[in-house]
Write a protein that holds these residues in place. Structure first.
Motif, PDB file in Angstrom:
ATOM      1  N   ILE A 178      76.123  46.919 -62.394  1.00 47.90           N
ATOM      2  CA  ILE A 178      74.780  47.009 -62.969  1.00 47.90           C
ATOM      3  C   ILE A 178      74.561  45.865 -63.943  1.00 47.90           C
ATOM      4  CG2 ILE A 178      73.200  48.416 -64.350  1.00 47.90           C
ATOM      5  CD1 ILE A 178      74.734  50.877 -63.458  1.00 47.90           C
ATOM      6  N   LEU A 179      73.439  45.170 -63.790  1.00 47.88           N
ATOM      7  CA  LEU A 179      73.012  44.172 -64.759  1.00 47.88           C
ATOM      8  C   LEU A 179      71.981  44.797 -65.700  1.00 47.88           C
ATOM      9  CD1 LEU A 179      72.523  41.039 -62.475  1.00 47.88           C
ATOM     10  CD2 LEU A 179      74.484  41.575 -63.929  1.00 47.88           C
ATOM     11  N   LYS A 180      71.974  44.389 -66.975  1.00 52.75           N
ATOM     12  CA  LYS A 180      71.052  44.977 -67.941  1.00 52.75           C
ATOM     13  C   LYS A 180      70.608  43.936 -68.956  1.00 52.75           C
ATOM     14  CE  LYS A 180      75.024  46.730 -70.570  1.00 52.75           C
ATOM     15  NZ  LYS A 180      75.669  47.925 -71.177  1.00 52.75           N
ATOM     16  N   ALA A 181      69.403  44.141 -69.507  1.00 53.94           N
ATOM     17  CA  ALA A 181      68.874  43.239 -70.520  1.00 53.94           C
ATOM     18  C   ALA A 181      67.831  43.990 -71.334  1.00 53.94           C
ATOM     19  CB  ALA A 181      68.258  41.999 -69.886  1.00 53.94           C
ATOM     20  N   SER A 182      67.687  43.604 -72.599  1.00 53.81           N
ATOM     21  CA  SER A 182      66.692  44.227 -73.465  1.00 53.81           C
ATOM     22  C   SER A 182      66.198  43.216 -74.490  1.00 53.81           C
ATOM     23  CB  SER A 182      67.257  45.463 -74.170  1.00 53.81           C
ATOM     24  OG  SER A 182      68.262  45.097 -75.106  1.00 53.81           O
ATOM     25  N   HIS A 183      64.990  43.462 -74.986  1.00 51.99           N
ATOM     26  CA  HIS A 183      64.402  42.609 -76.017  1.00 51.99           C
ATOM     27  C   HIS A 183      63.404  43.447 -76.806  1.00 51.99           C
ATOM     28  CE1 HIS A 183      63.015  38.938 -77.988  1.00 51.99           C
ATOM     29  NE2 HIS A 183      61.780  39.374 -77.807  1.00 51.99           N
ATOM     30  N   GLY A 184      63.379  43.259 -78.127  1.00 61.11           N
ATOM     31  CA  GLY A 184      62.447  44.025 -78.947  1.00 61.11           C
ATOM     32  C   GLY A 184      62.184  43.373 -80.287  1.00 61.11           C
ATOM     33  N   LEU A 185      61.018  43.667 -80.845  1.00 62.05           N
ATOM     34  CA  LEU A 185      60.653  43.244 -82.191  1.00 62.05           C
ATOM     35  C   LEU A 185      60.642  44.470 -83.102  1.00 62.05           C
ATOM     36  CD1 LEU A 185      57.682  40.798 -81.441  1.00 62.05           C
ATOM     37  CD2 LEU A 185      60.139  40.285 -81.578  1.00 62.05           C
ATOM     38  N   TYR A 186      61.006  44.266 -84.371  1.00 59.35           N
ATOM     39  CA  TYR A 186      61.139  45.388 -85.294  1.00 59.35           C
ATOM     40  C   TYR A 186      60.630  44.985 -86.675  1.00 59.35           C
ATOM     41  CZ  TYR A 186      64.267  47.044 -81.632  1.00 59.35           C
ATOM     42  OH  TYR A 186      64.787  47.433 -80.417  1.00 59.35           O
ATOM     43  N   ASN A 187      60.165  46.007 -87.437  1.00 59.98           N
ATOM     44  CA  ASN A 187      59.714  45.803 -88.813  1.00 59.98           C
ATOM     45  C   ASN A 187      60.394  46.828 -89.715  1.00 59.98           C
ATOM     46  OD1 ASN A 187      57.466  43.778 -88.338  1.00 59.98           O
ATOM     47  ND2 ASN A 187      56.792  45.454 -87.017  1.00 59.98           N
ATOM     48  N   GLN A 188      60.745  46.401 -90.927  1.00 63.32           N
ATOM     49  CA  GLN A 188      61.395  47.284 -91.887  1.00 63.32           C
ATOM     50  C   GLN A 188      60.752  47.073 -93.256  1.00 63.32           C
ATOM     51  OE1 GLN A 188      65.705  47.267 -91.795  1.00 63.32           O
ATOM     52  NE2 GLN A 188      65.836  47.794 -93.962  1.00 63.32           N
ATOM     53  N   PHE A 189      60.356  48.182 -93.904  1.00 65.71           N
ATOM     54  CA  PHE A 189      59.634  48.103 -95.175  1.00 65.71           C
ATOM     55  C   PHE A 189      60.501  48.543 -96.358  1.00 65.71           C
ATOM     56  CE2 PHE A 189      56.804  49.038 -91.644  1.00 65.71           C
ATOM     57  CZ  PHE A 189      55.937  47.966 -91.710  1.00 65.71           C
ATOM     58  N   LEU A 190      61.499  49.367 -96.121  1.00 60.87           N
ATOM     59  CA  LEU A 190      62.444  49.801 -97.153  1.00 60.87           C
ATOM     60  C   LEU A 190      63.750  49.056 -96.938  1.00 60.87           C
ATOM     61  CD1 LEU A 190      63.150  51.855 -99.470  1.00 60.87           C
ATOM     62  CD2 LEU A 190      63.968  53.378 -97.653  1.00 60.87           C
ATOM     63  N   SER A 191      64.242  48.368 -97.976  1.00 61.75           N
ATOM     64  CA  SER A 191      65.458  47.577 -97.816  1.00 61.75           C
ATOM     65  C   SER A 191      66.172  47.467 -99.154  1.00 61.75           C
ATOM     66  CB  SER A 191      65.128  46.178 -97.271  1.00 61.75           C
ATOM     67  OG  SER A 191      64.293  45.469 -98.179  1.00 61.75           O
ATOM     68  N   GLN A 192      67.353  46.836 -99.133  1.00 62.16           N
ATOM     69  CA  GLN A 192      68.160  46.663-100.333  1.00 62.16           C
ATOM     70  C   GLN A 192      68.234  45.195-100.729  1.00 62.16           C
ATOM     71  OE1 GLN A 192      71.630  49.142 -98.836  1.00 62.16           O
ATOM     72  NE2 GLN A 192      71.570  49.851-100.946  1.00 62.16           N
ATOM     73  N   VAL A 193      68.305  44.950-102.029  1.00 61.74           N
ATOM     74  CA  VAL A 193      68.364  43.597-102.571  1.00 61.74           C
ATOM     75  C   VAL A 193      69.811  43.107-102.537  1.00 61.74           C
ATOM     76  CG1 VAL A 193      67.909  42.145-104.581  1.00 61.74           C
ATOM     77  CG2 VAL A 193      66.375  44.055-104.046  1.00 61.74           C
ATOM     78  N   LYS A 194      70.022  41.942-101.976  1.00 60.25           N
ATOM     79  CA  LYS A 194      71.365  41.385-101.849  1.00 60.25           C
ATOM     80  C   LYS A 194      71.769  40.642-103.128  1.00 60.25           C
ATOM     81  CE  LYS A 194      71.534  43.010 -97.762  1.00 60.25           C
ATOM     82  NZ  LYS A 194      72.304  44.242 -97.520  1.00 60.25           N
TER      83      LYS A 194
END
Length: 321
Positions: A178-194
């Protein structure tokens, strides 16, 4: 669910320094309500409601007369309602609905600076996100499997609307390959300060922020994957190559909050290979071996946009079980 922990200790201090006591307090609480119903003719409905709260408080008390304590507190409140309607038949599944979320993040910080002045920082950010979504899964074509989705998200406090498409494709070259592939865009509003140490004493806890374009930013990312799966004679071999980006990660220019220091952003690129080999010995026993190679680079938001290798990355990881 409710969890709470408290850790108190006295670190070793130099002979000429006043003794200190460190207090760490964590609280996580949450509740969930789910309701499902069958509407007939392949239609169904699901409603999920969740409320959660997180609180972290760290205190350093210097055991000397008149010495102010070091205080840091970070609190998150999260309320989420998701309503999804589904239509399923022998060849396809259609899901669509609405995802509503209200979040509030607050922080309080107090620290004595080198000139003995007292620095205090306090902020509260709240916002709603409204996200209609649709996902379509189809297995009706010979040897092909498709899954396509779209998610639109409106973030109220910054008046921001974004669309995030996602696609997954599998193709059966044979009964065993089986061959497979995926692609997606994402957004994140809550995060941590590095890099910012919002606590210390071995209980490092990065500051949680909600996007406000000052001390937190909307992270926009992309994930792509391609790979293959081979299965034959009780053997399964699965290999994937991936590439991910995350833009606008919040970073602070120092380890402690101080007047004049600023929050800024960086971009991160992650890439690598995951390999899994599995052998079924009998109905009760499986043996497996895995290997992962991960690479990561960051680009600081400067005029030259110089890239650096990320710290604390394990490039080669082996698994056996």
């Amino acid at each position: 669910i409710f969890t709470s922990s408290e850790v108190n200790f006295m670190p070793v201090t130099p002979p000429d320094a006043a003794p200190r006591s460190n207090d760490n307090n964590y609280v996580n609480a949450g509740a969930n309500l789910s309701w499902q119903s069958e509407l007939g003719s392949g239609w169904s409905s699901e409603l999920n409601t969740t409320y959660s709260e997180y609180d972290f408080e760290f205190t350093i008390n210097t055991l000397a007369p008149g010495a102010p304590p070091f205080l840091s507190d970070n609190n998150i409140k999260d309320f989420n309602v998701v309503h999804q309607v589904s239509k399923q038949d022998d060849r396809s599944t259609l899901d669509f609905g609405l995802d509503y979320k209200w979040q509030e993040v607050s922080r309080f910080y107090q620290n004595e600076l080198g000139d003995s002045s007292l620095f205090m920082d306090q902020k509260n950010v709240g916002s709603s996100t409204i996200a209609p979504f649709v996902n379509y899964e189809y297995i009706g074509l010979n040897k092909w499997y498709f899954q396509v989705g779209f998610r639109g998200t409106y973030y109220s406090s910054l008046d921001d609307f974004s669309i995030a498409p996602r696609v997954l494709i599998n193709y059966d070259l044979s009964d065993h390959f089986i061959l497979k592939a995926s692609h997606g865009l994402y957004n994140q509003f809550l995060s941590q300060v590095k890099t910012l140490e919002y606590s210390s004493g071995g209980f490092d806890n990065e500051l949680w922020t909600l996007a406000d374009n000052e001390t937190g930013f909307i992270i926009r990312g992309m994930q792509s994957m391609t790979g293959a799966t081979i299965s034959a004679n009780r053997w399964i071999i699965d290999a994937e190559i991936f590439y991910k980006t995350a833009n606008n990660i919040t970073i602070y220019e120092d380890k402690r909050l101080e007047p004049g220091n600023t929050f800024y952003t960086m971009d991160q690129i992650t890439y690598g290979v995951d390999l899994l080999t599995k052998r079924q010995v009998n109905e009760m026993t499986d043996l497996w071996f895995g290997y992962s190679y991960h690479g990561s680079e960051i680009v600081i938001d400067t005029a030259r946009e110089i890239s650096y290798k990320s710290k604390f990355v394990q490039p080669h990881v082996f698994y056996i079980g």
